[in-house]
Design a protein around this motif. Structure first.
Motif, PDB file in Angstrom:
ATOM      1  N   GLN A 122      -7.847   5.645  -4.107  1.00  0.00           N
ATOM      2  CA  GLN A 122      -7.858   4.591  -5.132  1.00  0.00           C
ATOM      3  C   GLN A 122      -8.905   4.909  -6.185  1.00  0.00           C
ATOM      4  OE1 GLN A 122      -9.719   1.781  -6.285  1.00  0.00           O
ATOM      5  NE2 GLN A 122     -11.576   2.265  -5.123  1.00  0.00           N
TER       6      GLN A 122
ATOM      7  N   CYS B 242       0.874  -1.179   0.000  1.00  0.00           N
ATOM      8  CA  CYS B 242       0.000   0.000   0.000  1.00  0.00           C
ATOM      9  C   CYS B 242       0.910   1.229   0.000  1.00  0.00           C
ATOM     10  CB  CYS B 242      -0.877  -0.013   1.254  1.00  0.00           C
ATOM     11  SG  CYS B 242      -1.673   1.568   1.574  1.00  0.00           S
TER      12      CYS B 242
ATOM     13  N   CYS C  49      -7.980   3.699   0.938  1.00  0.00           N
ATOM     14  CA  CYS C  49      -8.209   5.109   1.224  1.00  0.00           C
ATOM     15  C   CYS C  49      -8.972   5.731   0.050  1.00  0.00           C
ATOM     16  CB  CYS C  49      -6.874   5.820   1.438  1.00  0.00           C
ATOM     17  SG  CYS C  49      -5.918   5.998  -0.078  1.00  0.00           S
TER      18      CYS C  49
ATOM     19  N   CYS D 169      -3.951  -0.795  -6.315  1.00  0.00           N
ATOM     20  CA  CYS D 169      -4.215  -0.498  -4.896  1.00  0.00           C
ATOM     21  C   CYS D 169      -4.114  -1.816  -4.133  1.00  0.00           C
ATOM     22  CB  CYS D 169      -5.603   0.113  -4.735  1.00  0.00           C
ATOM     23  SG  CYS D 169      -6.153   0.113  -3.012  1.00  0.00           S
ATOM     24  N   ALA D 170      -3.217  -1.860  -3.164  1.00  0.00           N
ATOM     25  CA  ALA D 170      -3.021  -3.108  -2.410  1.00  0.00           C
ATOM     26  C   ALA D 170      -4.307  -3.534  -1.719  1.00  0.00           C
ATOM     27  CB  ALA D 170      -1.911  -2.916  -1.382  1.00  0.00           C
TER      28      ALA D 170
ATOM     29  N   LYS E 176       0.614   3.986   1.201  1.00  0.00           N
ATOM     30  CA  LYS E 176       0.645   4.708   2.480  1.00  0.00           C
ATOM     31  C   LYS E 176       0.795   3.749   3.658  1.00  0.00           C
ATOM     32  CE  LYS E 176      -2.396   8.060   0.306  1.00  0.00           C
ATOM     33  NZ  LYS E 176      -3.817   8.445   0.112  1.00  0.00           N
TER      34      LYS E 176
ATOM     35  N   CYS F  27      -3.732   2.985  -7.429  1.00  0.00           N
ATOM     36  CA  CYS F  27      -3.352   3.817  -6.275  1.00  0.00           C
ATOM     37  C   CYS F  27      -2.882   5.200  -6.725  1.00  0.00           C
ATOM     38  CB  CYS F  27      -2.218   3.105  -5.532  1.00  0.00           C
ATOM     39  SG  CYS F  27      -1.486   4.092  -4.226  1.00  0.00           S
TER      40      CYS F  27
HETATM   41  S1  SF4 Z   1      -5.037   3.829  -3.000  1.00  0.00           S
HETATM   42 FE1  SF4 Z   1      -4.873   1.803  -2.035  1.00  0.00          FE
HETATM   43  S2  SF4 Z   1      -2.645   1.303  -2.125  1.00  0.00           S
HETATM   44 FE2  SF4 Z   1      -2.848   3.486  -2.545  1.00  0.00          FE
HETATM   45  S3  SF4 Z   1      -2.561   4.472  -0.593  1.00  0.00           S
HETATM   46 FE3  SF4 Z   1      -4.777   4.196  -0.835  1.00  0.00          FE
HETATM   47  S4  SF4 Z   1      -5.241   2.220   0.133  1.00  0.00           S
HETATM   48 FE4  SF4 Z   1      -3.005   2.301  -0.177  1.00  0.00          FE
END
Ligand code: SF4
Ligand code: SF4
Length: 220
Positions: free
Chosen positions: A167, A155, A164, A181-182, A157, A172
């Motif tokens: 995405q 991720c 979060c 996005c993990a 972050k 991400c």
């Molecule tokens: S988009 Fe997904 S992978 Fe990227 S920071 Fe947000 S939760 Fe983490």
């Protein structure tokens, strides 16, 4: 495995500027397995250094190449290198940063030079010729709860509860929506396994004291 890449030859030559004889030591552990610093690479490095020093620095340098099973094991490194190291003022280590430091600690009177930049702990995909960072050695593994996908590392972050708001379409925002996005990957994996209760579970903030370095383990 530990992922590393060889430094540019120019940088290695600069560190060898005041050296007249150097033992070039490969590592047949991670560095050797994916061919960045094993026995063969140590032999090639010996030839390259010999030629480059002659051409660019207009002088001769005495070199010998060898490789040890694992430079990060102080006993293996000591047993393998002690019989041959004496004739050399410097050691060029083709191992990761741990191997380099192990050798530097064993042979304090030698100039120990790193040949590689150590990058991360990762997986190799031989077909694509790529390496992926998959684990940050956080000390408290939660892969069971996240379907075998590490949010700490994958991720952008390092969120323990996600995704979060950054995405979009499974990508991400960190790095410009290029990587998956993990937490979307985790959701899909947990859904497949019928384990979505772990997706909705709230994970408390971590106690970062367990990651406080330099870390040690064992020997009590
Ligand atoms: S988009 Fe997904 S992978 Fe990227 S920071 Fe947000 S939760 Fe983490
Ligand atoms: S949670 Fe991630 S960083 Fe921590 S030990 Fe497991 S794989 Fe490694």
């Amino acid at each position: 495995m530990i992922i590393m890449e060889q430094k540019p030859l120019e940088e290695i030559l600069k560190m060898l500027e005041r050296v007249d004889n150097v033992l070039i030591v490969g590592c047949n552990g991670c560095a050797g397995i994916y061919q960045v610093g094993g026995e063969k690479q140590a032999e090639i490095m010996k030839i390259l250094i010999g030629m480059a020093v002659k051409l660019k620095q207009n002088r001769e340098i005495k070199t010998k190449s060898c490789a040890v099973l694992r430079q990060c094991d102080s006993q293996i490194a000591a047993t393998s290198l002690r019989p041959i190291v004496e004739d050399y003022e410097a050691i060029l280590s083709l191992a990761c940063g741990v191997g380099v430091q192990t050798v530097a600690q064993l042979f304090e009177n030698k100039l120990v030079i790193p040949a590689n930049n150590t990058k991360f702990i990762g997986m190799q995909d031989r077909e694509l010729g790529k390496f992926y960072e998959l684990c940050s050695a956080c000390g408290e593994c939660i892969l069971f709860e996240t379907g075998g996908i590490c949010p700490v590392t994958r991720c952008g972050k390092s969120l323990l509860n996600g995704p979060c708001g950054g995405q979009a379409l499974g990508k991400c925002e960190v790095g410009g929506w290029k990587k998956d996005c993990a937490w979307v990957l985790i959701y899909n994996r947990l859904k497949e396994k019928n384990m979505l209760e772990y997706f909705t579970k709230f994970r408390e903030p971590r106690d970062f004291r367990i990651r406080q370095g330099p870390r040690e383990m064992g020997g009590e």
